[in-house]
Each structure stands twice: as C-alpha cells, then as structure tokens.
Design an enzyme around this catalytic site. Structure first.
Site, PDB file in Angstrom:
ATOM      1  N   TRP A  20       0.860  -1.315   0.044  1.00  0.00           N
ATOM      2  CA  TRP A  20       0.121   0.140  -0.036  1.00  0.00           C
ATOM      3  C   TRP A  20       0.886   1.417  -0.084  1.00  0.00           C
ATOM      4  O   TRP A  20       0.257   2.373  -0.023  1.00  0.00           O
ATOM      5  CB  TRP A  20      -0.992  -0.086   1.435  1.00  0.00           C
ATOM      6  N   HIS A  72      12.989  -2.966  -1.274  1.00  0.00           N
ATOM      7  CA  HIS A  72      12.113  -2.472  -2.567  1.00  0.00           C
ATOM      8  C   HIS A  72      13.035  -1.278  -2.926  1.00  0.00           C
ATOM      9  O   HIS A  72      13.617  -0.677  -2.564  1.00  0.00           O
ATOM     10  CB  HIS A  72      10.761  -1.906  -1.956  1.00  0.00           C
ATOM     11  N   GLU A  85      11.080  -6.889  -9.646  1.00  0.00           N
ATOM     12  CA  GLU A  85      10.499  -5.368  -9.809  1.00  0.00           C
ATOM     13  C   GLU A  85      11.267  -4.519 -10.807  1.00  0.00           C
ATOM     14  O   GLU A  85      12.321  -3.908 -10.216  1.00  0.00           O
ATOM     15  CB  GLU A  85       9.984  -4.792  -8.516  1.00  0.00           C
ATOM     16  N   GLY A 129       1.533  -2.775  -6.415  1.00  0.00           N
ATOM     17  CA  GLY A 129       1.563  -1.189  -5.728  1.00  0.00           C
ATOM     18  C   GLY A 129       0.143  -0.598  -5.641  1.00  0.00           C
ATOM     19  O   GLY A 129      -0.958  -0.739  -5.276  1.00  0.00           O
ATOM     20  N   GLY A 130       0.293   0.285  -6.860  1.00  0.00           N
ATOM     21  CA  GLY A 130      -1.068   1.326  -6.895  1.00  0.00           C
ATOM     22  C   GLY A 130      -2.265   0.563  -7.023  1.00  0.00           C
ATOM     23  O   GLY A 130      -3.286   0.727  -6.432  1.00  0.00           O
TER      24      GLY A 130
END
Length: 250
Positions: free
Chosen positions: A11, A95, A167, A234-235
């Site tokens: 989030w 990340h 990622e 993510g988003g």
C-alpha cells in the site's frame, strides 16, 4: 514442482486508518474464497488497525520495511520487535524505492533480511534493474548481484521463509510492464541463481513474484508463465475493485 501463487499488496504511503479499515474489510469479504496466498502491507501507522481486521482470515499482514537494528537509539525507525508485537507476518525488504530514493545498499538490506529471519518473519526480498541498466544489457548482472548479496549468510533452512520479488524499476508506477516473456526470462534466470547458491530443490520451491504495473488485464498472462509465482502489487492494491481481480486472476 507446484508452487502456490502468492498475491501481495504494497500500500506504500497511502491511507488513513479509516480508509485502511474499509479496504481491509472489503478484501476480507471478497478474498474469503480465494485459492492463493494473500498479503497486504500497509504503512506502519495502519498496521494495528489492519491487523485487527484481518486476524483469523486468509490474508496475512506485511510491513514495508524494518530497521537494521533490533532496538535502541534509532529515532524514526521501527524495529522487528515492534512489528512482531503488532502481528506482522512478513517484511518487504530492498524495495526499489528504499534502494534508489532512500539509498539503502545491498549490505544494509542483507542485514535487515538476516535480522527479520532471525525473529521468525517471512521476507519478500525485492530485486530489479533500472531502465539504463536494462538498456546497457545489465539485467542479469544487477539481479544476480542483488540476489546474491541480499541472501548472503542466509541458510537453506531460512531460505524457506524468503520470497523474491522481481520488480523492474522502470515498470513501477509507470504503466509500463515487462512483457510476460521478458519477466519470465528474468524469473527463470533468478531461479538458476538460487539453484547455484542453494541447490535445485530449493530453487524449485522458492516463490518468485513479479511487481511492476500489474493490472487485472495482464495478471493472468504473467501468472501463466512457468517461473512467475505471484505478484507484488503497488498502486492497483489500493482499491478492492482493482486488487481483487488481480488477486483472483482466472
């Protein structure tokens, strides 16, 4: 080797407690019959609220980071002991935003990985290349270095508590996604790196998630790839109606 799909929502720095409680409630009701492994990782300030909402459900609680030290004079940091106290199950480490915006290097990330594992957490270790690294043909070099250095000193037994999330940095929040074939190539390569470090059995068992503009309309194609075992979203994880179709991809 059958690996369970693992769908996680990061989030990031969004939402108030009220908003987080509402989203958690929606996810609990709509993922109740889901067949995969699920996790949400809210901001530190939301962990207690969300923990209460998802307790006893099929959704696990994640944190987005932790300090590299257990406790002490570290103003502004959050310790593994505090996270455990809140019911956190998994910690996301390395990340790309931590690496590139906050300048965390492989040695610091590795220290956090070992500390989290020592305290019984599962870890999602993020790896991935920048656009200029991809254009320079350094994808494998970068991903291998981040994997090897991130896992330094991690035993085969502890590797069972580690998930890797690939990622590509150029695909995060940009709307650009690696094609399923591009992503699969990196996932297969990373699995080979794990095989070299830990053996074929460990490599066949480790879950490797893909993250980077995952959406409802590309999730199924990504998940169809042999070495892609889930998603770190993510988003699209910030709204139930965008996360549920990804989490339950058909």
């Amino acid at each position: 080797m059958s690996r369970n799909y693992y769908m996680a929502g990061n989030w990031k720095m969004h939402m108030t407690r009220t908003e987080a409680a509402q989203l958690a409630q929606d996810l609990v009701s709509q993922l109740r019959d889901g067949k995969h492994k699920y996790l949400v990782a809210p901001s530190f300030t939301l962990l207690e609220t969300v923990s209460a909402m998802i307790e006893g459900t099929n959704i696990q609680l994640g944190a987005q980071n932790c300090a590299a030290e257990e406790q002490g004079a570290h103003t502004g940091e959050v310790s593994v002991l505090q996270l455990k106290d809140l019911g956190v199950h998994t910690i996301i480490l390395g990340h790309s935003e931590r690496r590139h915006v906050y300048k965390e290097d492989d040695a610091l990330i590795n220290k956090k990985v070992k500390l989290a594992l020592k305290h019984g957490f599962e870890v999602i270790l993020c790896i991935g290349e920048l656009l200029e690294e991809r254009e320079a043909g350094k994808v494998e070099e970068v991903c291998e270095a981040q994997t090897v250095k991130g896992l330094e000193g991690v035993s085969v037994a502890d590797l069972g508590s580690v998930v890797i999330a690939y990622e590509p940095v150029w695909a995060i929040g940009t709307g650009k996604t690696a094609t399923p074939q591009d992503a699969e190539a990196v996932h297969a390569f990373v699995r080979k790196v794990i095989a070299r470090l830990y053996g074929d059995d460990a490599a066949s068992k480790i879950v490797i998630q893909y993250g980077g503009s995952v959406k409802a309309d590309n999730a199924a194609q990504l998940m169809a790839m042999e070495n892609i075992d889930g998603a770190l979203v993510g988003g699209a994880s910030l709204k139930a109606d965008s996360f549920i179709p990804i989490a339950k991809f058909a």
